[in-house]
Design a protein around this motif. Structure first.
Motif, PDB file in Angstrom:
ATOM      1  N   LEU A 326      79.008  80.814  34.561  1.00  0.00           N
ATOM      2  CA  LEU A 326      78.830  80.201  33.250  1.00  0.00           C
ATOM      3  C   LEU A 326      79.788  79.029  33.048  1.00  0.00           C
ATOM      4  CD1 LEU A 326      77.579  80.278  30.372  1.00  0.00           C
ATOM      5  CD2 LEU A 326      79.445  81.832  29.751  1.00  0.00           C
ATOM      6  N   LEU A 327      79.237  77.894  32.550  1.00  0.00           N
ATOM      7  CA  LEU A 327      80.048  76.737  32.204  1.00  0.00           C
ATOM      8  C   LEU A 327      80.011  76.433  30.711  1.00  0.00           C
ATOM      9  CD1 LEU A 327      79.098  74.217  35.064  1.00  0.00           C
ATOM     10  CD2 LEU A 327      81.192  75.563  34.878  1.00  0.00           C
ATOM     11  N   GLN A 328      78.849  76.610  30.076  1.00  0.00           N
ATOM     12  CA  GLN A 328      78.667  76.192  28.679  1.00  0.00           C
ATOM     13  C   GLN A 328      77.529  77.007  28.083  1.00  0.00           C
ATOM     14  OE1 GLN A 328      77.529  72.081  28.436  1.00  0.00           O
ATOM     15  NE2 GLN A 328      78.015  71.853  26.277  1.00  0.00           N
ATOM     16  N   LYS A 329      77.718  77.477  26.841  1.00  0.00           N
ATOM     17  CA  LYS A 329      76.698  78.373  26.285  1.00  0.00           C
ATOM     18  C   LYS A 329      76.296  78.065  24.846  1.00  0.00           C
ATOM     19  CE  LYS A 329      80.072  81.875  24.832  1.00  0.00           C
ATOM     20  NZ  LYS A 329      80.476  83.294  24.965  1.00  0.00           N
ATOM     21  N   ASP A 330      76.864  77.081  24.241  1.00  0.00           N
ATOM     22  CA  ASP A 330      76.622  76.851  22.813  1.00  0.00           C
ATOM     23  C   ASP A 330      76.030  75.472  22.544  1.00  0.00           C
ATOM     24  OD1 ASP A 330      78.825  75.420  23.554  1.00  0.00           O
ATOM     25  OD2 ASP A 330      80.139  76.149  21.969  1.00  0.00           O
ATOM     26  N   PHE A 331      75.302  74.928  23.515  1.00  0.00           N
ATOM     27  CA  PHE A 331      74.719  73.604  23.359  1.00  0.00           C
ATOM     28  C   PHE A 331      73.419  73.738  22.577  1.00  0.00           C
ATOM     29  CE2 PHE A 331      72.365  69.814  24.765  1.00  0.00           C
ATOM     30  CZ  PHE A 331      73.320  68.843  24.491  1.00  0.00           C
ATOM     31  N   ALA A 332      73.310  73.020  21.464  1.00  0.00           N
ATOM     32  CA  ALA A 332      72.221  73.231  20.509  1.00  0.00           C
ATOM     33  C   ALA A 332      70.982  72.401  20.832  1.00  0.00           C
ATOM     34  CB  ALA A 332      72.701  72.904  19.098  1.00  0.00           C
ATOM     35  N   ILE A 333      69.901  73.104  21.161  1.00  0.00           N
ATOM     36  CA  ILE A 333      68.550  72.537  21.224  1.00  0.00           C
ATOM     37  C   ILE A 333      67.643  73.543  20.512  1.00  0.00           C
ATOM     38  CG2 ILE A 333      66.580  71.980  22.707  1.00  0.00           C
ATOM     39  CD1 ILE A 333      68.670  69.838  22.902  1.00  0.00           C
TER      40      ILE A 333
END
Length: 343
Positions: A326-333
């Motif tokens: 995991l690198l990033q989990k809260d990027f909004a689309i």
């Protein structure tokens, strides 16, 4: 620094307005700059051609079909709409060599072929319709969920409703003729198919069964033969799950499947020259109902869209082991369904 642009198809049931775009910064190892780029209704699938045209599914005034956009301007500029009475496709495939587009219609049980004109617009060539059903409640009729090329440039369609994988010969003008049918086990609910790099084997993902099957592909006559099957979820998982996206690495050594319900990505190792698979990792998608997932050209990063939690998750992929981190989990689309890296 390398910046990759990514298009996201979505449902527009709650808060999404259509197609979105974002960037992957491979040096920072982060997604950035989400942007709304085109208003559409439930554009759940799209494909980008080498000529930089975007072909996206669309529902409009009781009609469904494929809309063509010029991908060189922002917002995206619509240049063509091929719509007909009924629902929109679930899948779009591009045949660059013959300049064709294939559309698989889930609710209609049809496959359409279109010629790509020099300006990128489409011209409908033919429509093929399947019939039948399966044992599960979701299998009341034909549901084409995939229509794209085999390694030897046939067309293969996957029918979730009838538990079939259907092979066609394709003419240069876009006409296609059925040559073979493979029946999965009853209730398998096949959704997507991918092929090994040498074209010897195919891997079929069962949405309704949460199973991944290995098939031997015979290029002489377009037939398939079952080899083995493995589960995409733990044996003790009893809640609902529907497998969705399927990807295979360029080297053919690893396969990735998304699980909607278990909310995870299953990683499989491919062995025995493509004939055998073993699940080696189950990692959380860090969101609910992960749909499509895709990667950069080097396949160092995997981007996963979680529809119900309106977030996109970024993973690093280990080329040697195939495993994800995991690198990033809260990027909004919003309501993300399709992930398409641009050319």
């Amino acid at each position: 620094m390398t910046i990759h642009k990514i298009l996201f198809g979505t449902y527009t049931k709650r808060i999404s307005k259509g197609l979105y775009e974002a960037e992957l910064d491979t040096e920072a190892r982060q997604l950035q700059n989400p942007t709304f780029v085109a208003p559409l209704t439930n554009p759940t699938y799209l494909a980008v051609s080498k000529a930089d045209k975007v072909y996206a599914v669309e529902n409009r005034d009781g009609q469904g079909g494929v809309v063509t956009f010029d991908n060189t301007v922002r917002p995206l500029a619509e240049i063509d709409a091929q719509l007909s009475e009924g629902s929109a496709p679930a899948y779009i495939g591009i045949d660059e060599a013959r300049q064709l587009v294939f559309a698989g219609y889930y609710h209609r049980g049809t496959v359409e072929s279109y010629q790509i004109k020099p300006d990128g617009n489409l011209s409908l060539v033919t429509t093929w319709t399947n019939t039948g059903s399966g044992p599960r409640p979701e299998q009341g009729s034909s549901h084409i969920h995939f229509a794209n090329l085999t390694p030897d440039n046939r067309l293969v369609a996957v029918d979730l409703g009838t538990d079939e994988v259907i092979t066609f010969d394709v003419q240069d003008d876009g006409q296609f003729t059925e040559v073979a049918r493979f029946h999965t086990e009853e209730g398998f609910g096949p959704r997507h198919i991918r092929f090994s790099p040498d074209g010897q084997y195919a891997y079929v993902l069962g949405e309704l069964s949460s199973l991944l099957s290995v098939l031997k592909y015979n290029a002489e006559d377009g037939t398939f033969e079952h080899v083995m099957t493995a589960s995409t979820i733990p044996a003790d998982w009893t809640a609902h799950n529907g497998s969705a996206a399927l990807r295979i690495s360029h080297d053919g050594r690893f396969i990735y499947a998304s699980n909607r319900g278990h909310n995870s990505i299953a990683v499989f190792k491919v062995m025995n020259e493509g004939a055998e698979i073993e699940r080696i990792q189950l990692i959380s998608s860090e969101g609910e109902f992960p749909r499509d997932m895709n990667w950069d050209d080097n396949q160092d990063f995997l981007v996963v869209a979680n529809q119900d939690t309106d977030n996109v998750t970024l993973f690093a992929r280990d080329q040697a082991t195939g495993e994800l981190t995991l690198l990033q989990k809260d990027f909004a689309i919003p309501e993300g369904v399709r992930v398409a890296f641009e050319n």
